[in-house]
Design a protein around this motif. Structure first.
Motif, PDB file in Angstrom:
ATOM      1  N   PHE A   1      -5.540   5.175   1.092  1.00  0.00           N
ATOM      2  CA  PHE A   1      -4.636   4.089   0.701  1.00  0.00           C
ATOM      3  C   PHE A   1      -4.817   3.745  -0.772  1.00  0.00           C
ATOM      4  O   PHE A   1      -5.935   3.653  -1.259  1.00  0.00           O
ATOM      5  N   ARG A   2      -3.713   3.551  -1.467  1.00  0.00           N
ATOM      6  CA  ARG A   2      -3.751   2.966  -2.805  1.00  0.00           C
ATOM      7  C   ARG A   2      -3.599   1.471  -2.642  1.00  0.00           C
ATOM      8  O   ARG A   2      -2.629   0.995  -2.057  1.00  0.00           O
ATOM      9  N   ARG A   3      -4.534   0.715  -3.170  1.00  0.00           N
ATOM     10  CA  ARG A   3      -4.519  -0.739  -2.979  1.00  0.00           C
ATOM     11  C   ARG A   3      -4.249  -1.441  -4.297  1.00  0.00           C
ATOM     12  O   ARG A   3      -4.692  -0.983  -5.333  1.00  0.00           O
TER      13      ARG A   3
ATOM     14  N   GLY B   1     -12.755   0.697   1.156  1.00  0.00           N
ATOM     15  CA  GLY B   1     -11.640   0.991   2.038  1.00  0.00           C
ATOM     16  C   GLY B   1     -11.842   2.262   2.836  1.00  0.00           C
ATOM     17  O   GLY B   1     -12.561   3.166   2.432  1.00  0.00           O
TER      18      GLY B   1
ATOM     19  N   THR C   1       2.018  -3.961   9.476  1.00  0.00           N
ATOM     20  CA  THR C   1       1.376  -5.267   9.399  1.00  0.00           C
ATOM     21  C   THR C   1       2.207  -6.313  10.129  1.00  0.00           C
ATOM     22  O   THR C   1       3.437  -6.196  10.199  1.00  0.00           O
TER      23      THR C   1
ATOM     24  N   ALA D   1       0.831  -1.199   0.000  1.00  0.00           N
ATOM     25  CA  ALA D   1       0.000   0.000   0.000  1.00  0.00           C
ATOM     26  C   ALA D   1       0.865   1.249   0.000  1.00  0.00           C
ATOM     27  O   ALA D   1       1.976   1.259   0.506  1.00  0.00           O
TER      28      ALA D   1
ATOM     29  N   LEU E   1       3.913  -1.035   5.671  1.00  0.00           N
ATOM     30  CA  LEU E   1       3.277  -0.983   4.368  1.00  0.00           C
ATOM     31  C   LEU E   1       3.424   0.375   3.696  1.00  0.00           C
ATOM     32  O   LEU E   1       3.499   0.461   2.465  1.00  0.00           O
TER      33      LEU E   1
ATOM     34  N   ASP F   1      -7.771  -1.970   7.689  1.00  0.00           N
ATOM     35  CA  ASP F   1      -7.164  -2.826   6.667  1.00  0.00           C
ATOM     36  C   ASP F   1      -6.511  -1.922   5.624  1.00  0.00           C
ATOM     37  O   ASP F   1      -7.151  -1.468   4.685  1.00  0.00           O
ATOM     38  N   ALA F   2      -5.226  -1.660   5.784  1.00  0.00           N
ATOM     39  CA  ALA F   2      -4.543  -0.677   4.951  1.00  0.00           C
ATOM     40  C   ALA F   2      -4.364  -1.141   3.512  1.00  0.00           C
ATOM     41  O   ALA F   2      -4.477  -0.345   2.584  1.00  0.00           O
ATOM     42  N   ASP F   3      -4.071  -2.419   3.304  1.00  0.00           N
ATOM     43  CA  ASP F   3      -3.753  -2.887   1.955  1.00  0.00           C
ATOM     44  C   ASP F   3      -4.859  -3.707   1.306  1.00  0.00           C
ATOM     45  O   ASP F   3      -4.669  -4.270   0.230  1.00  0.00           O
ATOM     46  N   GLY F   4      -6.026  -3.788   1.957  1.00  0.00           N
ATOM     47  CA  GLY F   4      -7.163  -4.451   1.356  1.00  0.00           C
ATOM     48  C   GLY F   4      -7.053  -5.958   1.244  1.00  0.00           C
ATOM     49  O   GLY F   4      -7.748  -6.569   0.427  1.00  0.00           O
ATOM     50  N   ASP F   5      -6.228  -6.588   2.089  1.00  0.00           N
ATOM     51  CA  ASP F   5      -6.063  -8.041   2.008  1.00  0.00           C
ATOM     52  C   ASP F   5      -6.980  -8.793   2.958  1.00  0.00           C
ATOM     53  O   ASP F   5      -6.893 -10.024   3.074  1.00  0.00           O
TER      54      ASP F   5
END
Length: 328
Positions: free
Chosen positions: A326-328, A309, A277, A2, A286, A254-258
């Motif tokens: 966040f850019r995911r 998000g 993370t 992210a 991240l 959830d910063a990275d969308g996982d």
């Protein structure tokens, strides 16, 4: 991985106090489909509006808590944890000056926790003269996945420093459920971040920064057989300024969308905000947002723009409001 897309506008008209400083902090609460942020110190409420690259904070007089919520016996500047399961409300009570640390702005701490259960029964846990609750608002969390919340709060021993303590409550009373080892020295404190399944193994953990004023250690605890056991730690973070009543300088999202929650908090200088993370048991950073002045307000994760998000919102000491996407 992210990355942060940053928008850092100044406060708009109506977002400053009479002294010219930003009112803070901002805590997200429900509000008819809008994001509302409550100032914990004076009960101020603000509506946050995000339009393009413009962010404004306007007073919202219709969302204030009623005065009846300021219940007798609470500590000064204390807050109320609320939930819809087995515990309706929990708060810190029994003000005491037996531990003059002053980490939270004064020398008044709590000697007890009081909870109102969903049944309406009121129960209380009182400490002896060798300890205090060095906190402002308890946290409700279901640590053992039984569908019932426990109460997490910072307990400080007069000679051994702080520990993260969890209490259980039922109609019979409140009892100690789990506790982390005390830091080991007087006037050594920790500040909780929140709870979640940070590593993806399906079990809830609690995160905190241990000694956030003197080389803070980001620490994740797991419940095991009546104890909180440290499973991850990393030096170099802070989510509190000494003497401040703003305890929320960190958040869980959830910063990275996982699908696995992460931790967003400042580094030890409070000038750099990082997304951290521990997915799969491996520590990693991240993303980072760098600032020239420290974070001042609570950090809030909230969905502002209708897109997938959450965004992360906070204020800096130069009265800038920051929105991180966040850019995911």
């Amino acid at each position: 991985m992210a990355e942060f897309c940053r928008r850092i506008p100044r406060h708009k008209s109506g977002s400053r106090s009479r002294s010219g400083r930003a009112d803070s902090p901002y805590r997200a609460v429900a509000g008819n489909g809008h994001q509302i942020f409550r100032g914990t110190g004076r009960g101020r409420v603000f509506r946050v509006s995000v339009v393009g690259d413009n962010v404004s904070l306007q007073p919202d007089t219709g969302a204030l808590l009623p005065r009846a919520e300021l219940l007798a016996g609470m500590i000064p500047n204390g807050g109320i944890a609320q939930e819809a399961r087995n515990i309706r409300r929990a708060r810190l009570v029994a003000p005491t000056r037996r531990y003059p640390h002053g980490a939270l702005g004064d020398d008044v701490e709590a000697g007890g926790v009081r909870a109102i259960l969903s049944s309406g029964v009121s129960v209380e846990f009182r400490l002896d003269a060798a300890s205090v609750f060095e906190d402002l608002t308890p946290c409700l969390v279901d640590l053992d996945a039984d569908g019932k919340d426990e109460i997490a709060v910072v307990l400080s021993y007069l000679g051994r420093g702080s520990a993260l303590t969890v209490l259980s409550a039922d109609e019979i009373g409140m009892t100690l459920f789990a506790e982390s080892p005390p830091i080991g020295a007087t006037n050594r404190w920790l500040n909780p971040i929140g709870s979640g399944d940070f590593d993806g193994d399906g079990e809830i953990k609690i995160a905190a920064v241990v000694t956030p004023h003197i080389g803070g250690v980001l620490t994740v605890y797991k419940y095991s057989r009546g104890a909180l056991r440290q499973i991850y730690s990393r030096f170099g973070y802070s989510n509190h300024a000494m003497g401040s009543r703003e305890l929320g300088l960190s958040t869980v999202t959830d910063a990275d969308g996982d699908g696995i929650v992460d931790i967003v908090l400042p580094d030890a200088s409070r000038r750099n905000v990082k997304a951290v993370t521990v997915k799969g048991g491996r520590f990693g950073e991240l993303a980072i947002a760098r600032h020239t002045t420290p974070v001042k307000t609570n950090i809030v994760a909230a969905e502002l723009d209708g897109q997938p998000g959450e965004e992360v919102i906070y204020g800096l000491e130069d009265n800038t409001v920051v929105v991180l996407r966040f850019r995911r």
